[in-house]
Design a protein around this motif. Structure first.
Motif, PDB file in Angstrom:
ATOM      1  N   THR A  94      -2.431   6.535  38.154  1.00 53.43           N
ATOM      2  CA  THR A  94      -1.088   6.174  37.726  1.00 53.43           C
ATOM      3  C   THR A  94      -0.608   7.013  36.543  1.00 53.43           C
ATOM      4  N   GLY A 138      -7.249  -0.611  50.016  1.00 52.88           N
ATOM      5  CA  GLY A 138      -7.731  -1.877  50.564  1.00 52.88           C
ATOM      6  C   GLY A 138      -6.752  -3.029  50.462  1.00 52.88           C
ATOM      7  N   PHE A 149     -20.134  -2.792  33.826  1.00 50.91           N
ATOM      8  CA  PHE A 149     -18.946  -2.762  34.682  1.00 50.91           C
ATOM      9  C   PHE A 149     -19.201  -1.822  35.859  1.00 50.91           C
ATOM     10  N   GLY A 150     -18.961  -2.325  37.034  1.00 52.11           N
ATOM     11  CA  GLY A 150     -19.212  -1.511  38.233  1.00 52.11           C
ATOM     12  C   GLY A 150     -20.639  -1.649  38.738  1.00 52.11           C
ATOM     13  N   GLY A 207     -13.496   3.299  32.845  1.00 55.84           N
ATOM     14  CA  GLY A 207     -14.481   2.381  32.304  1.00 55.84           C
ATOM     15  C   GLY A 207     -15.602   2.011  33.249  1.00 55.84           C
ATOM     16  N   GLU A 241      -0.142  -1.058  26.824  1.00 53.94           N
ATOM     17  CA  GLU A 241       0.239  -1.882  25.672  1.00 53.94           C
ATOM     18  C   GLU A 241      -0.039  -3.327  26.045  1.00 53.94           C
ATOM     19  N   GLY A 261      -5.474 -10.173  47.347  1.00 57.02           N
ATOM     20  CA  GLY A 261      -5.577  -8.719  47.450  1.00 57.02           C
ATOM     21  C   GLY A 261      -6.980  -8.316  47.860  1.00 57.02           C
ATOM     22  N   LYS A 262      -7.407  -7.149  47.369  1.00 60.11           N
ATOM     23  CA  LYS A 262      -8.701  -6.599  47.767  1.00 60.11           C
ATOM     24  C   LYS A 262      -9.839  -7.570  47.442  1.00 60.11           C
ATOM     25  N   TRP A 274      -7.366  -3.714  33.633  1.00 58.74           N
ATOM     26  CA  TRP A 274      -7.312  -2.432  34.316  1.00 58.74           C
ATOM     27  C   TRP A 274      -6.018  -1.789  33.875  1.00 58.74           C
ATOM     28  N   TRP A 275      -6.127  -0.872  32.904  1.00 55.33           N
ATOM     29  CA  TRP A 275      -4.879  -0.398  32.287  1.00 55.33           C
ATOM     30  C   TRP A 275      -3.959   0.265  33.296  1.00 55.33           C
ATOM     31  N   GLU A 276      -4.537   0.755  34.384  1.00 66.09           N
ATOM     32  CA  GLU A 276      -3.673   1.439  35.342  1.00 66.09           C
ATOM     33  C   GLU A 276      -2.706   0.493  36.056  1.00 66.09           C
ATOM     34  N   VAL A 277      -3.047  -0.782  36.130  1.00 69.53           N
ATOM     35  CA  VAL A 277      -2.046  -1.727  36.656  1.00 69.53           C
ATOM     36  C   VAL A 277      -1.506  -2.662  35.584  1.00 69.53           C
ATOM     37  N   GLU A 305     -17.141  -5.872  30.973  1.00 69.69           N
ATOM     38  CA  GLU A 305     -15.780  -5.350  31.120  1.00 69.69           C
ATOM     39  C   GLU A 305     -15.752  -3.833  31.285  1.00 69.69           C
ATOM     40  N   PRO A 306     -14.632  -3.317  31.788  1.00 72.67           N
ATOM     41  CA  PRO A 306     -14.473  -1.869  31.900  1.00 72.67           C
ATOM     42  C   PRO A 306     -14.815  -1.191  30.572  1.00 72.67           C
ATOM     43  N   GLY A 307     -15.517  -0.088  30.655  1.00 76.74           N
ATOM     44  CA  GLY A 307     -15.919   0.625  29.449  1.00 76.74           C
ATOM     45  C   GLY A 307     -17.324   0.234  29.003  1.00 76.74           C
ATOM     46  N   HIS A 308     -17.883  -0.804  29.615  1.00 73.23           N
ATOM     47  CA  HIS A 308     -19.240  -1.229  29.283  1.00 73.23           C
ATOM     48  C   HIS A 308     -20.165  -0.942  30.460  1.00 73.23           C
TER      49      HIS A 308
END
Ligand SMILES: NC(=O)c1ccc[n+]([C@@H]2O[C@H](COP(=O)([O-])OP(=O)(O)OC[C@H]3O[C@@H](n4cnc5c(N)ncnc54)[C@H](OP(=O)(O)O)[C@@H]3O)[C@@H](O)[C@H]2O)c1
Lengths: 214, 358
Positions: B126, B191, A196-197, B274, A103, A13-14, A96-99, A190-193
């Motif tokens: 989403t 992407g 991240f990014g 995040g 839960e 993927g990306k 990545w909770w969006e994918v 990790e995300p939220g820290h």
């Protein structure tokens, strides 16, 4: 010609595509796989990353000195764990909770996702790296060693030799490697820290990492 | 200059895209969601008067964006405008029903005398999944199946279809039919190479969402789309891109308005995903080398012309008004886009291709 010159990248993927582009440029041989058969990704690989070999995950792993995980974290149980025994594995995945869904076992704030991945990959040596920078920053900001303002990539792993191997790879891909500590410490990427990014240079990365000492 | 027929593939079309961000009123306070929607309608009416080709409205289901039902807003715009194309951008097909999407947009097409356009996408947000009872783990399969069904529906013949995530259809005929027999449909992609190939497979025009980083990095994706279209025997004539931006009279003014609005927007989204707050350095990088088209009409026009040329696209949509901006600044931006930027981009492109005669 880099040492450990054959990479398997799982995930086309990306992120997988960009890492393949950077690795080819650095002189690595790259085997890349998606979730299914080779022909599903053959065209993308041929056009986007000419020179890489599109194949299945199992076949890619069989050739590789280093395996990079670039698939959705929620799918980690589809990784052929027995084939990764004894291998050095770079975990570039994030929850990545969006994918991956809300839960999820990864929603637990105490354990780092790479530890969960290490538990699943019995016999493999997992190092967390190449996970905190967005894929287009990876592509845009790869620079030769010594370039002023070169961006840094954090590395977290339990074995020093492995960390050094990953550091050499990160350097070849165009970034200053920064080893931040053992695998569990990868939590701060990790995300939220704060890291991240992050697409910052070595000095800033070290400063932020020091601030997030637990 | 701009006398080319709009069906000619060398005609470059220009659009404005919005998610219904909430602007600020003259008192500096945020408008209500309802007023934000009426603001978009006003902007679209102005855009139509200025000859802008398309208004594209994307759906969101969260507090910071007012538009959750783009086609309702588009229908209102339809009744007040003459020429502007009315597009979604995007319709999150995975959490919608393809039959209903077709019905709503063919209705919009009727209301607007053939100006409706659907841009299908997976969406980078989403929130719609839990809201409408879809499982995020089905993210891929939902889109895969629904786009297949939608491609069938577009033939405007009775459809027989079966999949795993939606009830099967047995010779189902769906109404209203469009007068042209063709509901214009693009596929919006980020992407993901698989999405590019999927668009080519069904022969859908491609809309590249380029929201960060250097636009050049999408050149290989354009190649991929063309290669794939060739392999599938479909057309790859229409390729568009959309990127965020803002225009004011001067570069300084544009940055002064856009930076705080962009930061508010970016950081709010970042909190739920995040990632850390955006720095001024990152913003400046995006403005100078990346994918934020922010500045005076001349600055923005040059940047757009460069991207159009580099990527070889024939459609450019500016995602405008991101974050809480003054409502008046947004209207002024639409005016500058229509009266200054677009003509200037056409001029620059004509100069470069050396055929200013057309
Ligand atoms: N995007 C970024 O900027 C970025 C940056 C750093 C880290 N990451 C992390 O990298 C991972 C991938 O992200 P992405 O954005 O590249 O996602 P993506 O574009 O959705 O790509 C995911 C890829 O993984 C493949 N895949 C799924 N199951 C697999 C399996 N068992 N073996 C091999 N490949 C498999 C998918 O193949 P199919 O299409 O066949 O399912 C697809 O090619 C995620 O964990 C993400 O958090 C992303």
């Amino acid at each position: 010609m880099p040492a450990n010159k054959t990479l398997a990248i799982l995930g086309a993927g990306k992120l997988g595509v960009v890492l393949t582009q950077l690795a080819l440029r650095a002189g690595y041989d790259v085997y890349i796989a998606g979730s299914g058969s080779a022909d599903k990704i053959a065209l993308s690989i041929q056009v986007l990353t000419p020179g890489a070999i599109a194949t299945t995950a199992e076949d890619a792993v069989a050739h590789a000195d280093i395996v990079i995980l670039a698939l959705p974290l929620g799918k980690y149980r589809t990784i052929p764990a027995d084939k990764l025994r004894g291998k050095l594995v770079i975990d570039a995945m994030n929850y990545w909770w969006e994918v991956d869904g809300r839960e999820s076992e990864f929603a637990d704030p105490m354990t780092s996702s790479s530890e969960i991945v290490q538990d699943y990959l019995v016999g493999a040596r997992v190092v967390k790296a190449l996970s905190h920078m967005g894929y287009h920053h990876l592509l845009d900001e790869s620079r030769p060693a010594g370039t002023p303002g070169r961006k840094a990539i954090a590395i977290a792993g339990d074995n020093d030799t492995d960390n050094q191997t990953v550091a050499a790879l990160v350097n070849n891909l165009g970034f200053d490697p920064v080893i931040i500590g053992p695998l569990a410490r990868g939590k701060i990427l990790e995300p939220g820290h704060e890291l991240f990014g992050a697409h910052v240079d070595k000095k800033s990365l070290l400063t932020i990492a020091a601030k997030n000492e637990d | 200059m701009a006398t080319k027929k709009k069906t000619d593939q060398s005609y470059i079309s220009f659009g404005l895209d919005s998610f219904g961000d909430i602007p600020r009123g003259t008192d500096g306070k945020l408008l209500t969601h309802a007023a934000a929607i009426r603001q978009v309608i006003d902007e679209a009416v102005l855009a139509d008067k200025l000859g802008i080709d398309t208004i594209a409205l994307g759906e969101h289901h969260r507090e910071d964006f007012a538009i959750s039902s783009p086609e309702m807003v588009l229908a209102a715009i339809a009744s007040k405008t003459k020429n502007i194309k009315l597009a979604s951008g995007v319709t999150v097909l995975s959490s919608d029903d393809p039959v209903r999407v077709f019905e709503r947009f063919s209705t919009l097409d009727a209301v607007s005398n053939g100006r409706a356009q659907v841009i299908l996408g997976r969406g980078s947000f989403t929130e719609s999944f839990p809201l409408f009872g879809y499982d995020l783990r089905d993210y891929e399969i939902l889109f895969e199946e629904k786009i297949e069904l939608f491609a069938e529906l577009l033939k405007e013949k009775p459809v027989t279809w079966s999949g795993t995530k939606r009830a099967s259809l047995d010779k189902a005929d769906v109404y209203p039919k469009t007068e042209s027999g063709h509901l214009e449909t693009f596929v919006g992609v980020g992407g993901s190479p698989q999405s590019v190939i999927r668009a080519a497979k069904y022969g859908f025009p491609l809309m590249l969402a380029i929201i960060g980083g250097a636009p050049e990095r999408f050149v290989p994706y354009v190649d991929l789309y063309k290669h794939a279209a060739q392999e599938f025997g479909t057309s790859s004539d229409m390729i568009g891109m959309h990127s965020p931006g803002f225009i004011a009279d001067t570069d300084e003014e544009a940055v002064k308005i856009a930076w705080p609005a962009h930061k508010t927007n970016f950081d709010r989204i970042g909190r739920t995903r995040g990632w850390p707050p955006i720095t001024r350095e990152h913003f400046d990088y995006e403005v100078s080398n990346g994918s934020l088209y922010i500045g005076s009409p001349e600055t923005v026009a040059r940047k757009i012309a460069k991207s159009i040329k580099t990527l070889g696209v024939n459609r450019f949509d500016l995602v405008y008004g991101g974050g809480p901006m003054p409502a008046s600044a947004r209207l002024h931006m639409v005016e500058l886009y229509g009266t200054k930027v677009i003509p200037r981009v056409r001029e620059l492109l004509a100069e470069q291709s050396g055929d200013a005669s057309k």
